[in-house]
Design an enzyme around this catalytic site. Structure first.
Site, PDB file in Angstrom:
ATOM      1  N   LYS A 252       0.884   0.196  -2.207  1.00  0.00           N
ATOM      2  CA  LYS A 252      -0.109  -0.666  -3.032  1.00  0.00           C
ATOM      3  C   LYS A 252      -0.990   0.385  -3.567  1.00  0.00           C
ATOM      4  O   LYS A 252      -1.519   0.074  -4.585  1.00  0.00           O
ATOM      5  CB  LYS A 252      -0.606  -1.783  -2.372  1.00  0.00           C
ATOM      6  CG  LYS A 252       0.528  -2.923  -2.014  1.00  0.00           C
ATOM      7  CD  LYS A 252       0.032  -4.090  -1.520  1.00  0.00           C
ATOM      8  CE  LYS A 252       0.835  -5.357  -1.609  1.00  0.00           C
ATOM      9  NZ  LYS A 252       2.105  -4.808  -0.497  1.00  0.00           N
TER      10      LYS A 252
HETATM   11  C1  LIG Z   1       3.515  -5.572  -0.444  1.00  0.00           C
HETATM   12  C2  LIG Z   1       4.354  -4.794   0.140  1.00  0.00           C
HETATM   13  C3  LIG Z   1       5.752  -4.950   0.098  1.00  0.00           C
HETATM   14  C4  LIG Z   1       6.261  -5.993  -0.877  1.00  0.00           C
HETATM   15  O1  LIG Z   1       6.123  -5.464  -2.334  1.00  0.00           O
HETATM   16  P1  LIG Z   1       6.056  -6.617  -3.659  1.00  0.00           P
HETATM   17  O2  LIG Z   1       5.728  -5.797  -4.667  1.00  0.00           O
HETATM   18  O3  LIG Z   1       5.274  -7.685  -3.128  1.00  0.00           O
HETATM   19  O4  LIG Z   1       7.707  -7.084  -3.447  1.00  0.00           O
HETATM   20  C5  LIG Z   1       6.527  -4.357   0.969  1.00  0.00           C
HETATM   21  N1  LIG Z   1       6.296  -3.530   1.621  1.00  0.00           N
HETATM   22  C6  LIG Z   1       4.845  -3.382   2.015  1.00  0.00           C
HETATM   23  C7  LIG Z   1       4.475  -2.311   3.138  1.00  0.00           C
HETATM   24  C8  LIG Z   1       3.934  -3.764   1.360  1.00  0.00           C
HETATM   25  O5  LIG Z   1       2.668  -3.569   1.435  1.00  0.00           O
END
Ligand SMILES: *Cc1c(COP(=O)(O)O)cnc(C)c1O
Length: 474
Positions: free
Chosen positions: A113
């Site tokens: 993120k």
């Molecule tokens: C947010 C997240 C995901 C999922 O990603 P999306 O965009 O919501 O599909 C997978 N792994 C980690 C470590 C995350 O923080």
């Protein structure tokens, strides 16, 4: 380039307005009117670019109302080796069985993120300064999203962050990560309750229209198109690192929850990046795996959502999924609106008649991974490579190995570092040391800043009011 809503009832808007938006007024999600197409020649030229230069070439096709020099400066400030651990920003490595892993998790909070949030932080600051506006972000977090938002917005002018978390429910590492920030514009609020209580308070504050308008309240959730845009870049970067020509068959496997990450892969593919297949990996919360297997979308409620050892994928209503369905239905906003009425009524919908289009035209396939799979993969990778991968990435590796075919190169996206999930790592491989980046050594020993409040929206509003009054006095 202008942006339209997946529900077809919002007038077109420019990028810099969409950047500050959550849901569209008609309840839909914003998308560009059309996706820019990249020629073969351009793809060859882009192979040679650095990560920030590639990001600029891609993002300027979408952010057309931001002057090019300003956009380039925002991007150069964001994608540095200092913030992301290497010049490559999202480096690709190869496991001994040939599976490739693209690291998206070397940013400040060790989760993918950061890649989008760090851009959003700089872009927000720029757009707000230009418009002479202020934005006060309120959010609820059980760990990952809140810290990524705080590290992206700390110290930024024109922005305050009020982040609610359930008192005593996050790991010591997560608490230390958020609460050790000393920036005056970051406000950590620990609520005596559960994560759902925090979310209810955020909704209550959002629903108080008078308070919301007076205090310029906004959010940074995963439906923001600026986040999706920043994520498109690493699909190109990963493809170029994994190949020597544009003819090779490359697929991506994506650990998925809210469908934001793989939605960016879908857009990259629509732009002309020669991606063979997009593999959606879910954990036990397999609503998306069900859809890509059968065409049936049956979102579940909180009571039917499992708490798993890949917690960032514990999602049963994938908020970005509507963007893909809009494209699948040839961008018919009326149809999308009808389907989401069915979703809201609890019935869901069935697009089983479109499976050929979903698979052949859009390249989507899927698989599911469970706690036992996750532990087995972490152990196998540790034994074969001597390295530790995090539980979410392990879900991706499990599904990539299950789906990959002869002659297909698969890149599995690494969405977090093992250091964030030491408990599950120990369950998989025993009491080994889980390495942590040097910058985070001793994190738990730093002084912490947090206000504890009762489970009560009025108490949270009072904190916001008082903090903003202090800012105004400065
Ligand atoms: C947010 C997240 C995901 C999922 O990603 P999306 O965009 O919501 O599909 C997978 N792994 C980690 C470590 C995350 O923080």
């Amino acid at each position: 380039m202008n942006y339209i809503s997946t529900r077809g009832q919002t007038p077109p808007l420019p990028f810099s307005e969409v950047l500050l938006m959550g849901l569209a007024p008609d309840g839909g999600l914003m998308l560009p009117e059309s996706y820019p197409r990249i020629s073969e020649t351009t793809l060859y030229e882009w192979r040679e670019l650095s990560y920030p230069d590639l990001a600029f070439e891609i993002m300027r096709l979408f952010a057309t109302d931001i002057p090019a020099d300003d956009l380039r400066a925002i991007i150069r400030r964001t994608y540095t080796a200092e913030a992301f651990g290497s010049e490559a920003v999202t480096p690709v490595r190869t496991l001994s069985d040939g599976l490739k892993i693209q690291a998206l998790s070397n940013g400040p909070t060790l989760a993918f993120k950061d890649i989008a949030m760090q851009f959003l932080g700089n872009a927000f600051e720029y757009v707000l300064a230009k418009a002479g506006r202020q934005l006060n972000i309120i959010g609820a977090t059980s760990g990952d999203t809140g810290s990524a938002a705080e590290y992206a917005l700390r110290g930024k002018r024109g922005v305050n962050v009020f982040m609610l978390s359930p008192e005593g429910k996050m790991s010591a590492f997560q608490r230390a990560q958020m609460f050790s920030l000393q920036d005056e514009n970051i406000h950590n609020i620990a609520v005596k309750g559960m994560f759902d209580d925090c979310q209810d308070i955020v909704k209550a504050v959002q629903n108080d229209a008078e308070f919301k308008a007076r205090h310029h309240i906004g959010t940074v959730n995963s439906i923001n198109f600026g986040r999706v845009l920043a994520q498109i870049v690493y699909y190109f970067a990963g493809y170029f690192q994994a190949t020597t020509s544009n003819e090779q068959k490359v697929s991506f496997c994506v650990p998925s929850g809210n469908f934001g990450n793989v939605c960016a892969g879908h857009i990259a593919r629509q732009m002309g990046l020669p991606v063979h297949r997009l593999m959606v990996a879910t954990n036990e919360n397999n609503v998306l795996d069900q859809f890509f297997g059968s065409g049936e979308y049956r979102p579940r409620g909180g009571a039917e959502t499992y708490v798993t050892s890949s917690p960032s994928m514990d999602i049963s209503k994938a908020s970005n999924f509507e963007r893909f369905v809009f494209d699948l239905l040839d961008r018919d906003g009326d149809k999308v609106r009808g389907l989401w009425q069915q979703v809201d009524s609890g019935a869901g919908f069935d697009l089983g008649g479109m499976m050929d289009k979903i698979r052949d035209q859009y390249g989507f396939v899927s698989g599911k991974s469970t706690h036992a799979d996750r532990l087995a993969v972490i152990r196998e990778v540790y034994e074969a490579e001597g390295e530790l991968i995090d539980p979410h990435t392990a879900d991706g590796v499990k599904v990539a190995r299950q789906l990959s075919e002869a002659g297909e190169t698969v890149i599995c996206l690494e969405t977090a570092l093992a250091a964030k999930f030491a408990g599950t790592i120990h369950e998989a491989v025993g009491a080994v040391a889980v390495p942590r980046p040097a910058k985070l050594e001793g994190l738990e020993d730093l002084p912490q800043r947090v206000q504890v409040v009762p489970n009560d929206a009025a108490a949270v509003k009072e904190i916001i009011r008082a903090a903003l009054a202090r800012t105004a006095d400065r």
